[in-house]
Every structure is written in C-alpha cells, then in structure tokens.
Design a protein around this motif. Sequence first.
Motif, mmCIF file in Angstrom:
data_model
loop_
_atom_site.group_PDB
_atom_site.id
_atom_site.type_symbol
_atom_site.label_atom_id
_atom_site.label_comp_id
_atom_site.label_asym_id
_atom_site.label_seq_id
_atom_site.Cartn_x
_atom_site.Cartn_y
_atom_site.Cartn_z
ATOM 1 N N GLU A 187 43.143 -15.864 -1.551
ATOM 2 C CA GLU A 187 44.130 -15.326 -0.601
ATOM 3 C C GLU A 187 43.515 -14.374 0.425
ATOM 4 O O GLU A 187 44.114 -14.109 1.464
ATOM 5 C CB GLU A 187 45.270 -14.626 -1.340
ATOM 6 C CG GLU A 187 44.843 -13.485 -2.239
ATOM 7 C CD GLU A 187 44.321 -13.940 -3.602
ATOM 8 O OE1 GLU A 187 43.699 -13.107 -4.262
ATOM 9 O OE2 GLU A 187 44.504 -15.101 -3.991
ATOM 10 N N ASN A 188 42.281 -13.885 0.170
ATOM 11 C CA ASN A 188 41.590 -13.009 1.127
ATOM 12 C C ASN A 188 40.633 -13.772 2.030
ATOM 13 O O ASN A 188 39.928 -13.175 2.832
ATOM 14 C CB ASN A 188 40.814 -11.917 0.376
ATOM 15 C CG ASN A 188 41.729 -11.024 -0.418
ATOM 16 O OD1 ASN A 188 42.805 -10.652 0.052
ATOM 17 N ND2 ASN A 188 41.348 -10.699 -1.640
ATOM 18 N N GLY A 189 40.576 -15.090 1.873
ATOM 19 C CA GLY A 189 39.693 -15.893 2.702
ATOM 20 C C GLY A 189 38.260 -15.955 2.197
ATOM 21 O O GLY A 189 37.382 -16.463 2.882
ATOM 22 N N LYS A 190 38.023 -15.474 0.985
ATOM 23 C CA LYS A 190 36.673 -15.497 0.408
ATOM 24 C C LYS A 190 36.521 -16.735 -0.474
ATOM 25 O O LYS A 190 37.487 -17.185 -1.088
ATOM 26 C CB LYS A 190 36.423 -14.233 -0.404
ATOM 27 C CG LYS A 190 36.454 -12.996 0.457
ATOM 28 C CD LYS A 190 36.082 -11.779 -0.330
ATOM 29 C CE LYS A 190 36.177 -10.593 0.615
ATOM 30 N NZ LYS A 190 35.265 -9.563 0.317
ATOM 31 N N PRO A 191 35.291 -17.292 -0.545
ATOM 32 C CA PRO A 191 35.089 -18.461 -1.397
ATOM 33 C C PRO A 191 35.468 -18.161 -2.845
ATOM 34 O O PRO A 191 35.167 -17.104 -3.380
ATOM 35 C CB PRO A 191 33.583 -18.727 -1.286
ATOM 36 C CG PRO A 191 33.189 -18.104 0.018
ATOM 37 C CD PRO A 191 34.079 -16.919 0.182
#
Length: 93
Positions: free
Chosen positions: A77-81
């Motif tokens: 949800e934070n855009g991290k892999p």
Amino acid sequence: MRTRTTTVILATTAALLAGCGGPSYDEAAEQCMAAVKALPAGAQRDDKPKACERMTEKDYSMIFMSKIFDDKGWTDENGKPDLNRILQPTPNP
C-alpha cells in the motif's frame, strides 16, 4: 548614473534568466514517472515518453521497473516492493 542603471538592468535580467532554466532533475523525474504510469499495460521499455528524455538510463530503468511492479500488483500500500506478492504463484494463462 547611466552605468548604474545599466548594471541594475543587466543584473535583474540575469537573475530572471537564471530561474528560467526549466524543471530541475527531480521535477523532470516526477514528470517522467507520471508519463510512464500513463503508458498502457504491457508497454515496452523502448516506448520512452518524451518527458523522460532527460533521465539517465539507470533512472529511467528504475522508473520503468516501478511501473512493471505496480502493473503486476507486486507493491504494498506504500508503493514498495512486497516480496510475498512477488513470490506468489501466478495462474497459467
């Protein structure tokens, strides 16, 4: 008096022109990210948007890879892999 006026005009013009050099590299990277995200799913890396012309190959590759990760649902949800999402088996087409 005339020399002072000319000097002030030249200094003002130079100051104005210094601020008109276009977007910074970070701003250009943000514009590139927006342009890459607007590419259709399945777009190839060679389909480089015009907004990405200033990016180094390394930076453009990273931006493009982030699009692939997003398209595949491999980010949290934070855009991290998210390694768990990456390692999940995918259905056969």
